[in-house]
Design a protein around this motif. Sequence first.
Motif, PDB file in Angstrom:
ATOM      1  N   GLN A   1    -106.228  51.599   0.989  1.00 31.63           N
ATOM      2  CA  GLN A   1    -105.400  50.416   0.728  1.00 31.63           C
ATOM      3  C   GLN A   1    -104.066  50.797   0.100  1.00 31.63           C
ATOM      4  N   MET A   2    -104.075  51.784  -0.781  1.00 37.41           N
ATOM      5  CA  MET A   2    -102.829  52.250  -1.384  1.00 37.41           C
ATOM      6  C   MET A   2    -101.922  52.872  -0.329  1.00 37.41           C
ATOM      7  N   ASN A   3    -102.497  53.713   0.534  1.00 37.04           N
ATOM      8  CA  ASN A   3    -101.716  54.390   1.560  1.00 37.04           C
ATOM      9  C   ASN A   3    -101.157  53.418   2.591  1.00 37.04           C
ATOM     10  N   SER A   4    -101.805  52.268   2.738  1.00 36.94           N
ATOM     11  CA  SER A   4    -101.369  51.275   3.724  1.00 36.94           C
ATOM     12  C   SER A   4    -100.279  50.359   3.177  1.00 36.94           C
ATOM     13  N   ASP A   5     -99.998  50.469   1.895  1.00 33.64           N
ATOM     14  CA  ASP A   5     -99.038  49.575   1.248  1.00 33.64           C
ATOM     15  C   ASP A   5     -97.739  50.328   0.958  1.00 33.64           C
ATOM     16  N   PRO A   6     -96.668  50.059   1.711  1.00 33.19           N
ATOM     17  CA  PRO A   6     -95.415  50.781   1.477  1.00 33.19           C
ATOM     18  C   PRO A   6     -94.850  50.576   0.082  1.00 33.19           C
ATOM     19  N   GLU A   7     -95.196  49.482  -0.558  1.00 37.16           N
ATOM     20  CA  GLU A   7     -94.747  49.254  -1.932  1.00 37.16           C
ATOM     21  C   GLU A   7     -95.340  50.294  -2.885  1.00 37.16           C
ATOM     22  N   GLN A   8     -96.507  50.846  -2.487  1.00 38.04           N
ATOM     23  CA  GLN A   8     -97.203  51.788  -3.359  1.00 38.04           C
ATOM     24  C   GLN A   8     -96.895  53.248  -3.041  1.00 38.04           C
ATOM     25  N   ASN A   9     -96.491  53.552  -1.810  1.00 40.27           N
ATOM     26  CA  ASN A   9     -96.386  54.969  -1.441  1.00 40.27           C
ATOM     27  C   ASN A   9     -94.993  55.428  -1.038  1.00 40.27           C
ATOM     28  N   TRP A  10     -93.977  54.600  -1.237  1.00 40.62           N
ATOM     29  CA  TRP A  10     -92.620  54.991  -0.864  1.00 40.62           C
ATOM     30  C   TRP A  10     -92.152  56.227  -1.617  1.00 40.62           C
ATOM     31  N   SER A  11     -92.615  56.380  -2.841  1.00 41.20           N
ATOM     32  CA  SER A  11     -92.155  57.502  -3.673  1.00 41.20           C
ATOM     33  C   SER A  11     -92.732  58.830  -3.218  1.00 41.20           C
ATOM     34  N   GLY A  12     -93.619  58.803  -2.206  1.00 40.97           N
ATOM     35  CA  GLY A  12     -94.193  60.034  -1.688  1.00 40.97           C
ATOM     36  C   GLY A  12     -93.276  60.776  -0.735  1.00 40.97           C
ATOM     37  N   VAL A  13     -92.110  60.204  -0.420  1.00 41.52           N
ATOM     38  CA  VAL A  13     -91.147  60.902   0.438  1.00 41.52           C
ATOM     39  C   VAL A  13     -90.753  62.219  -0.241  1.00 41.52           C
ATOM     40  N   LYS A  14     -90.796  63.290   0.524  1.00 40.52           N
ATOM     41  CA  LYS A  14     -90.556  64.621  -0.033  1.00 40.52           C
ATOM     42  C   LYS A  14     -89.209  64.715  -0.751  1.00 40.52           C
ATOM     43  N   THR A  15     -89.229  65.265  -1.943  1.00 41.75           N
ATOM     44  CA  THR A  15     -88.074  65.461  -2.835  1.00 41.75           C
ATOM     45  C   THR A  15     -87.356  64.149  -3.173  1.00 41.75           C
ATOM     46  N   ALA A  16     -88.061  63.030  -3.112  1.00 37.04           N
ATOM     47  CA  ALA A  16     -87.445  61.751  -3.502  1.00 37.04           C
ATOM     48  C   ALA A  16     -86.952  61.811  -4.942  1.00 37.04           C
ATOM     49  N   TRP A  17     -87.595  62.624  -5.776  1.00 34.79           N
ATOM     50  CA  TRP A  17     -87.220  62.712  -7.194  1.00 34.79           C
ATOM     51  C   TRP A  17     -85.798  63.226  -7.391  1.00 34.79           C
ATOM     52  N   ARG A  18     -85.244  63.866  -6.368  1.00 36.31           N
ATOM     53  CA  ARG A  18     -83.881  64.386  -6.491  1.00 36.31           C
ATOM     54  C   ARG A  18     -82.808  63.297  -6.390  1.00 36.31           C
ATOM     55  N   LEU A  19     -83.180  62.117  -5.902  1.00 34.11           N
ATOM     56  CA  LEU A  19     -82.190  61.066  -5.669  1.00 34.11           C
ATOM     57  C   LEU A  19     -81.789  60.374  -6.968  1.00 34.11           C
ATOM     58  N   SER A  20     -80.576  59.835  -6.970  1.00 26.16           N
ATOM     59  CA  SER A  20     -80.092  59.037  -8.098  1.00 26.16           C
ATOM     60  C   SER A  20     -80.850  57.719  -8.141  1.00 26.16           C
ATOM     61  N   PRO A  21     -80.796  56.984  -9.248  1.00 23.51           N
ATOM     62  CA  PRO A  21     -81.443  55.673  -9.290  1.00 23.51           C
ATOM     63  C   PRO A  21     -80.985  54.745  -8.152  1.00 23.51           C
ATOM     64  N   ALA A  22     -79.696  54.761  -7.816  1.00 24.03           N
ATOM     65  CA  ALA A  22     -79.215  53.922  -6.714  1.00 24.03           C
ATOM     66  C   ALA A  22     -79.788  54.413  -5.391  1.00 24.03           C
ATOM     67  N   GLY A  23     -79.816  55.725  -5.204  1.00 24.98           N
ATOM     68  CA  GLY A  23     -80.371  56.288  -3.979  1.00 24.98           C
ATOM     69  C   GLY A  23     -81.851  56.008  -3.841  1.00 24.98           C
ATOM     70  N   LEU A  24     -82.577  56.083  -4.960  1.00 26.32           N
ATOM     71  CA  LEU A  24     -84.001  55.742  -4.950  1.00 26.32           C
ATOM     72  C   LEU A  24     -84.211  54.281  -4.564  1.00 26.32           C
ATOM     73  N   THR A  25     -83.349  53.430  -5.072  1.00 28.39           N
ATOM     74  CA  THR A  25     -83.458  52.003  -4.765  1.00 28.39           C
ATOM     75  C   THR A  25     -83.271  51.772  -3.267  1.00 28.39           C
ATOM     76  N   LEU A  26     -82.292  52.455  -2.684  1.00 29.90           N
ATOM     77  CA  LEU A  26     -82.080  52.335  -1.237  1.00 29.90           C
ATOM     78  C   LEU A  26     -83.266  52.913  -0.466  1.00 29.90           C
ATOM     79  N   LEU A  27     -83.759  54.061  -0.910  1.00 29.24           N
ATOM     80  CA  LEU A  27     -84.919  54.666  -0.248  1.00 29.24           C
ATOM     81  C   LEU A  27     -86.093  53.695  -0.229  1.00 29.24           C
ATOM     82  N   ARG A  28     -86.366  53.079  -1.354  1.00 27.46           N
ATOM     83  CA  ARG A  28     -87.486  52.137  -1.435  1.00 27.46           C
ATOM     84  C   ARG A  28     -87.284  50.954  -0.493  1.00 27.46           C
ATOM     85  N   LEU A  29     -86.085  50.368  -0.485  1.00 34.01           N
ATOM     86  CA  LEU A  29     -85.815  49.221   0.388  1.00 34.01           C
ATOM     87  C   LEU A  29     -85.968  49.602   1.858  1.00 34.01           C
TER      88      LEU A  29
END
Length: 385
Positions: free
Chosen positions: A203-231
């Motif tokens: 159920q977690m893996n099926s919910d994009p709200e829960q697993n968007w942060s799993g994109v490889k090296t997402a932690w390198r993005l700025s807060p604005a970039g992370l926000t765009l990535l999530r959207l």
Amino acid sequence: MNDQDDALNDDALNIVWVADNESLASWCKYWAELPVIAVDTEFIRRTTYFPITGLIQISEGEKAVLIDPLSIDEWEPLRDLMVNPSVMKVFHACSEDLDVFDRLLGVLPAPFYDTQIGEAYASAQWSLSYVKLIHEYLKIEVAKDETRSDWVQRPLTDAQKRYAALDVVYLAKVYPMQIARLEEKNMLEWVMEDCESLKWQYQMNSDPEQNWSGVKTAWRLSPAGLTLLRLLFIWRDEQARKENVPKGQILKDRTLWSLGKTMPTHNKAVSEAEEITGRQHRLYGDVILQNVALVNELSEDEYQLPLEIPLPSQAGELTKAIKAFVRQKAEALNIAPEAMMKRKLLDPLVRHLFDGTEVDWQNPALNGWRRDVIVNPVLEKFKKS
């Protein structure tokens, strides 16, 4: 072919083909009176978001009923069966089967039991294949030459039907044998907890709200970039569902990351994103720019919070020490070390011990039997003095 397999030759194997609503309802009524059924599915998923179900197999160990989803449109009896609390549904490596039933019936089987999970405790063998499981218990060599078949073609060949039927007939025979081993080790409840955790993870893996942060090296993005990535990640999932195509056909993860890095404000910049195709740019460029504009209108306190950065190399020794401790505990209990603690559980414990990050106790795999048997012992042994 040995004597046991001879007992299930083409003449002895009882295969029933079900291709109408009335027959399905009748069989579901029969199965609802049984304590256990073995279940499997065959599907294809090469160019679609959703699996295309080609066959559903159910057996109580004697008859193999093959349900044709291409001819049936009344699924209520099977839906009721799949959530009947009195009937245990037995699968092997069922994560993809959960997806099939979620899509076809709108429910996840409950209760269910996964023999692949069970074998990690019964014989300490991790991720054991179906072929090896059947040989382990029944000493039968199972041919898997129909694995890559086209299961939505009709008619199915006799070889396909036999292959599909044996999957559930053998599984129904293995189940009580495996249960006996687990009861002898007092570990059946542990396996059932892991089956529930598997459903939670699905159920977690099926919910994009829960697993968007799993994109490889997402932690390198700025807060604005992370926000765009999530959207964009959430939008991509919705779009892939709408078009019924793989998510990567809409935009690849690497493209989403690149867009979050560059925050493009015009079409030429969008076209320069990593791995984006001309077709993707034409179809989705405007949506991308709209989301960038939306992020740029936000205030900083509305941005996505930064993600945790990877632990430094200094944490490597701690990780190795905990892995060795887990392995020692697993060997003492004669279960697979991977079953005792998967990597996804190890990382948050290492982080907590290394820099004090809070542990997410909402994860069911960190609770239940693991909490007392391994999680608390790890925290106690390796906590900083």
